[in-house]
Design a protein around this motif. Structure first.
Motif, short mmCIF file in Angstrom:
data_model
loop_
_atom_site.label_atom_id
_atom_site.label_comp_id
_atom_site.label_asym_id
_atom_site.label_seq_id
_atom_site.Cartn_x
_atom_site.Cartn_y
_atom_site.Cartn_z
N ARG A 209 -5.49 31.33 -8.84
CA ARG A 209 -5.08 30.26 -8.11
C ARG A 209 -5.95 30.22 -6.82
N GLY A 213 -3.02 26.53 -4.39
CA GLY A 213 -1.98 26.91 -5.44
C GLY A 213 -2.63 26.28 -6.82
N SER A 248 -6.84 35.72 -6.87
CA SER A 248 -6.09 34.42 -6.32
C SER A 248 -6.04 34.81 -4.83
N HIS A 253 -5.01 32.30 -1.89
CA HIS A 253 -3.53 31.91 -2.35
C HIS A 253 -2.73 33.06 -1.95
N SER A 255 1.27 34.20 -2.60
CA SER A 255 2.46 33.91 -3.61
C SER A 255 3.84 33.78 -3.06
#
Length: 257
Positions: A209, A213, A248, A253, A255
């Motif tokens: 991602r 996202g 990611s 990104h 999380s």
């Protein structure tokens, strides 16, 4: 090199002027700096503004700044440049951990394109290359990427009645079966391919991602069947998830905690 088009060259010259100073210019500024006729500058500025390459500066009559379109082009360039470079580094780390072949791929229509690849050191390994294109529905990376799309978009790319390419006897060839497989992948969060693109290889894949996202790629680990087992699959699936998460993070990104 072919012949340059003067009008295009002048338009690009105008855009590049915005890289200097405070990033705003008026038509007289452009005339003075490029030594172009006022009529020519007016036509080019009008065209660039109509295409959103430049926009008026609020509260400053007659002055312009760069619009959204150059940003979109630059963002797309940076996205793919960074993804390929960072993907290669992460793929190397994952491959060093498991000593299997690791790929990073992106989706283009109904195909995947491999943008990064690191080989296993085993004598028996998957043979492929960065830049290779394969039918998405036959690969773990492809199914992972297709599963990230809204269902109507998948249906548009693989309409009912279409006959999907078979790379092996295990390949999915029916759109309905593909949609069912993608639903399971969405629920699981990872994809597994069992000899669907190569009769001697199975793969696992996880989504990559960007900072928003959005799924922009997938990372896979490919294993010859002589080294494949359910225990090995579970181990590599976890490693693919970790590698995809690392990539990611490199793309910005974050999380959820």
């Amino acid at each position: 090199m072919g012949r340059l088009v003067p009008a295009v060259t002048r338009a690009l010259d105008i855009l590049e002027l915005f890289l200097d100073g405070d990033g705003t210019l008026s038509a007289p500024d452009i005339v003075r700096r490029l030594q172009l006729p006022r009529t020519t500058v007016h036509e080019l500025v009008t065209t660039l503004a109509a295409r959103k390459y430049i926009v008026p500066v609020p509260g400053q009559s007659g002055r312009y700044r760069l619009g959204v379109r150059p940003y979109q082009l630059g963002a797309r360039y940076a996205e793919h440049l960074d993804l390929a470079a960072e993907g290669q580094q992460v793929a190397r780390t994952v491959a060093e951990t498991c000593d299997e072949t690791v790929h990073v791929a992106i989706l283009e229509d109904t195909d995947v394109i491999y943008i990064a690849k690191v080989d296993s050191t085993h004598a028996v390994r998957m043979v492929s290359a960065a830049g290779r294109r394969l039918p998405a529905h036959c690969t773990s990376v492809g199914k992972m990427l297709l599963a990230s799309l809204p269902e109507p978009e998948v249906a548009a790319r693989f309409p009912d009645g279409a006959e999907l390419t078979a790379m092996t006897p295990n390949s999915i060839t029916d759109p309905a079966a593909l949609r069912e497989a993608l639903a399971a992948i969405r629920e699981r969060g990872t994809a597994v391919e069992s000899r669907e693109s190569n009769p001697d290889v199975s793969c696992v894949a996880a989504p990559v991602r960007d900072r928003t996202g959005r799924v922009v790629a997938a990372l896979s680990i490919s294993v010859p069947m002589i080294r494949w087992s359910e225990e090995r699959r579970a181990e590599l699936e976890q490693l693919a998830v970790k590698g995809a998460a690392d990539l990611s993070e490199r793309l910005g990104h974050r999380s959820a905690a």
